[in-house]
Design an enzyme around this catalytic site. Structure first.
Site, PDB file in Angstrom:
ATOM      1  N   HIS A   1       1.783   2.124  -5.394  1.00 15.20           N
ATOM      2  CA  HIS A   1       1.611   3.493  -5.884  1.00 15.20           C
ATOM      3  C   HIS A   1       2.694   3.737  -6.929  1.00 15.20           C
ATOM      4  O   HIS A   1       3.833   3.271  -6.777  1.00 15.20           O
ATOM      5  CB  HIS A   1       1.841   4.517  -4.754  1.00 15.20           C
ATOM      6  CG  HIS A   1       0.648   4.798  -3.889  1.00 15.20           C
ATOM      7  ND1 HIS A   1       0.764   5.004  -2.531  1.00 15.20           N
ATOM      8  CD2 HIS A   1      -0.670   4.942  -4.181  1.00 15.20           C
ATOM      9  CE1 HIS A   1      -0.445   5.254  -2.027  1.00 15.20           C
ATOM     10  NE2 HIS A   1      -1.323   5.218  -2.999  1.00 15.20           N
TER      11      HIS A   1
ATOM     12  N   CYS B   1       6.632   9.934  -0.524  1.00 14.36           N
ATOM     13  CA  CYS B   1       5.295   9.799   0.065  1.00 14.36           C
ATOM     14  C   CYS B   1       5.024  10.901   1.079  1.00 14.36           C
ATOM     15  O   CYS B   1       3.878  11.285   1.286  1.00 14.36           O
ATOM     16  CB  CYS B   1       5.155   8.464   0.792  1.00 14.36           C
ATOM     17  SG  CYS B   1       5.410   7.016  -0.208  1.00 14.36           S
TER      18      CYS B   1
HETATM   19  N1  ARG Z   1       0.380   3.195   4.453  1.00 21.50           N
HETATM   20  C1  ARG Z   1       0.156   4.082   3.361  1.00 21.50           C
HETATM   21  C2  ARG Z   1      -0.796   3.474   2.362  1.00 21.50           C
HETATM   22  O1  ARG Z   1      -0.679   2.298   2.113  1.00 21.50           O
HETATM   23  C3  ARG Z   1       1.451   4.449   2.699  1.00 21.50           C
HETATM   24  C4  ARG Z   1       1.275   5.478   1.630  1.00 21.50           C
HETATM   25  C5  ARG Z   1       2.536   5.780   0.897  1.00 21.50           C
HETATM   26  N2  ARG Z   1       2.371   6.878   0.044  1.00 21.50           N
HETATM   27  C6  ARG Z   1       2.839   6.972  -1.217  1.00 21.50           C
HETATM   28  N3  ARG Z   1       2.736   8.102  -1.826  1.00 21.50           N
HETATM   29  N4  ARG Z   1       3.367   5.948  -1.840  1.00 21.50           N
HETATM   30  O2  ARG Z   1      -1.659   4.119   1.823  1.00 21.50           O
END
Ligand code: ARG
Length: 294
Positions: free
Chosen positions: A188, A282
């Site tokens: 991300h 996150c």
């Molecule tokens: N386990 C989640 C996923 O892989 C973690 C999300 C993390 N969120 C972020 N905004 N980077 O989707």
């Protein structure tokens, strides 16, 4: 170890106080968070997740509560959305939407494991009175879409589809800058880049394609370039109010770089949530109202 503020030498101060005579100044924010009541790591959708390694669910809640408390101490408002059973990643509220100028663009997750989070966040935005738009493509909200001054920085490569970027520009009427992510550990945008204020960002150059790196250099010549060791502990998954930067306590190199530039880093330990591939940013969705003058 302590989870309380070992990075900064001072206590957290209210953001509403008088700004420092020089240096960055803070703006009070409104955040949406989701208590990790049902947190677990029981599937794998990013390289950090390992369902065989144990997670301390109670500690995850305590660490999240500390994060929330830091925001409140800084003078920010924190709204909460009810966590739903069976959605262990719902704690990562940044993925629930993108909210700019009173408009909320709802999300569409890449992975079926997270699909049911989207309508829950959508319903929350409706109830809170935002103008809600539905996504036309995979779009994981503020995980990949970050407001930097007048620009929307939009990541793609792993989660949010490139096609979603065109919709962003139509919905928000702001120029969108596409940034190509190339390292699966930084899946991300908010794991590889942090917006510090209207003019400045911090990022890990290695997480971006050569063209995106060049674009970032042009847009943000004064950016803080993070080191891999700080990115690996989710140092860039930080939340800045323009002055105070809440980031993982383990990212001490980045904290020092921030301090040199006049920001005030505040360390928080989110070791349990990191096992799902997440950090402070996150867990935090910024809710932005329409500006009265625009
Ligand atoms: N386990 C989640 C996923 O892989 C973690 C999300 C993390 N969120 C972020 N905004 N980077 O989707």
């Amino acid at each position: 170890m302590t989870t309380v503020d070992p990075i900064t030498t001072r206590e957290t101060a209210p953001a509403t106080g008088a700004p420092a005579p020089s240096g960055p100044s803070a703006t009070a924010r409104r955040y949406l968070m989701c208590r990790p009541s049902h947190f677990a790591v029981d599937y794998v959708i990013n390289p950090w997740m390992d369902p065989t390694s144990p997670v301390d669910a109670g500690l995850a809640v305590a660490q999240w509560e500390r994060l929330r408390e830091i925001y409140l101490d800084l003078g920010h408002t924190v709204e909460e959305i009810d966590p739903l059973p069976g959605l262990p990643d719902m704690v990562f509220a940044a993925n629930g939407g993108t909210v700019v100028d009173g408009i909320a663009l709802a999300v569409q997750f890449r992975d079926p494991q997270r699909a049911d989070e989207a309508p829950a966040y959508r319903a929350w935005f409706e109830r809170a009175g935002f103008e809600v738009h539905d996504p036309k493509h995979v779009n994981e909200g503020e995980g990949d879409i970050l407001l930097a001054g007048d620009l929307l920085l939009a990541g793609t490569g792993f989660r949010t589809a490139h096609a979603a970027h065109a919709q962003l520009q139509e919905v928000f009427g702001r120029p969108v800058i596409t940034l190509q992510l190339v390292d699966p550990r930084y899946y991300h945008l908010d794991t590889a880049l942090c917006v510090l204020d209207e003019r400045t960002v911090a990022y890990l150059p290695e997480a971006f394609s050569p063209g995106s790196r060049a674009a970032l250099r042009r847009l943000f010549p004064d950016a803080i370039l993070a080191r891999p060791a700080d990115a690996e502990v989710f140092g860039l998954n930080a939340v800045s109010d323009g002055r105070y930067v809440v980031l993982p306590v383990q990212a001490d190199g980045l904290a020092a770089q921030l301090r040199e530039r006049g920001y005030e880093p505040i360390g928080v330990d989110l070791s349990e949530l990191r096992k799902a591939g997440g950090g402070p940013k996150c867990c935090t969705l910024t809710l932005r109202e329409r500006e009265a003058s625009k």
